[in-house]
Scaffold this active site. Structure first.
Site, PDB file in Angstrom:
ATOM      1  N   HIS A  98      36.356  15.328 -34.175  1.00 54.14           N
ATOM      2  CA  HIS A  98      36.822  15.770 -32.934  1.00 54.14           C
ATOM      3  C   HIS A  98      36.963  14.848 -31.735  1.00 54.14           C
ATOM      4  CE1 HIS A  98      32.329  16.087 -32.400  1.00 54.14           C
ATOM      5  NE2 HIS A  98      32.411  16.124 -31.282  1.00 54.14           N
ATOM      6  N   HIS A 258      35.047  11.444 -33.147  1.00 56.56           N
ATOM      7  CA  HIS A 258      33.837  10.989 -33.445  1.00 56.56           C
ATOM      8  C   HIS A 258      33.420  12.090 -34.366  1.00 56.56           C
ATOM      9  CE1 HIS A 258      33.181  12.991 -29.486  1.00 56.56           C
ATOM     10  NE2 HIS A 258      31.992  13.440 -30.058  1.00 56.56           N
ATOM     11  N   ARG A 273      23.657  13.254 -23.279  1.00 59.92           N
ATOM     12  CA  ARG A 273      25.239  12.547 -23.103  1.00 59.92           C
ATOM     13  C   ARG A 273      25.989  13.105 -21.691  1.00 59.92           C
ATOM     14  NH1 ARG A 273      29.299  15.728 -26.883  1.00 59.92           N
ATOM     15  NH2 ARG A 273      29.269  17.121 -24.933  1.00 59.92           N
TER      16      ARG A 273
END
Length: 282
Positions: A98, A258, A273
């Site tokens: 995705h 990824h 993240r």
């Protein structure tokens, strides 16, 4: 700074760099950004910066955003906590190719991901170069998809496990986004194959030029979408990164997909993240 390419197609490790220094150094930040655009994803080891520095560095690329489903650090808006534990044996959502938040009207430009805790083995992440995937498509496929557009859905992905009321509320807040199947990179001008696990269907496939009979549209369109999504699976387009605590990955979300490999139960894996707001695809 030393730049060590990891494959011929994608990925490089940056050695001798402290990302915290790039918060104030325009020259260092510009060089990191240039390497990111060149290699699609760059990796660094032994980055011991604080959460505040993590956010400050990522914000140099642009404004950050929280995720409507994944939890964020309450003291550092824009820093999403991706924490997996042995208590979540069925939480395997990440193991799909995705590109982050393509269900938004303006998907993320990129992300800065730091490993806080990881298993001794397993839990790698892979990235695929979707500019190269487009470049290598057969010419007749390129012609077929040149004007196609597709829908991307948070309801059909993150929302699928929710009770119907919450799922519909999520869709109302984030209606399915429509993007070109072939996107132009805003910085490099490259063509990018832009369908992934969030993509549900084409929106303008069923035209007289493409559909003579019913089966041309269904399963014809479904087969084409499946073929395009599968381009990320090709190993020659990929790089695989083994995490260590305080390792960092910075990726261009426009040009890559990824896949977080979920092969580490019953261990812990804690990642943080910072997602950078991007532009509307064209």
């Amino acid at each position: 700074m030393q730049v060590k390419p990891l494959t011929c197609a994608i990925g490089a490790e940056l050695v001798g760099v402290n990302l915290a220094d790039a918060i104030k150094s325009d020259d260092l930040f510009a060089e990191i950004r240039a390497q990111l655009l060149k290699h699609r994803v760059v990796f660094l080891r032994d980055q011991t910066f604080s959460r505040a520095e993590h956010v400050a560095f990522a914000r140099r690329f642009g404004e950050l955003e929280d995720h409507p489903v994944a939890g964020s650090d309450p003291e550092h808006p824009g820093l999403v906590r991706i924490y997996k534990s042995p208590d979540q044996p069925n939480d395997r959502y990440e193991n799909a190719w995705h590109s982050d938040t393509t269900w938004r009207e303006a998907p993320q430009f990129g992300a800065v991901l730091r490993c806080v805790e990881c298993p001794p083995v397993g839990g790698d992440t892979m990235w695929a170069n979707m500019a190269l995937a487009y470049e290598n498509l057969p010419d007749h496929i390129k012609s077929q998809i040149a004007d196609l557009r597709a829908r991307h859905s948070i309801e059909a992905s993150f929302g699928a496990v929710m009770p119907i009321e919450k799922r519909l509320a999520l869709k109302e807040r984030y209606p399915d986004a429509e993007h070109p199947v072939v996107r132009t990179h805003p910085d490099t001008g490259e063509k990018i194959l832009y369908v992934n696990a969030f993509t549900t269907h084409f929106t303008n496939y069923h035209t007289p030029a493409r559909v003579r009979f019913g089966q041309d549209g269904n399963p014809g369109a479904t087969d084409l979408l499946r073929y395009l999504i599968s381009q990320a699976y090709i190993p020659e387009y990929q790089v695989r990164w083994r995490w260590q605590p305080n390792s960092v990955a910075i990726w261009d979300n426009t040009a890559t997909q990824h896949y977080a490999v979920m092969d580490y139960p019953p261990c812990y894996r804690k990642m943080e993240r910072a997602g950078i707001i991007g532009s509307v695809p064209f």
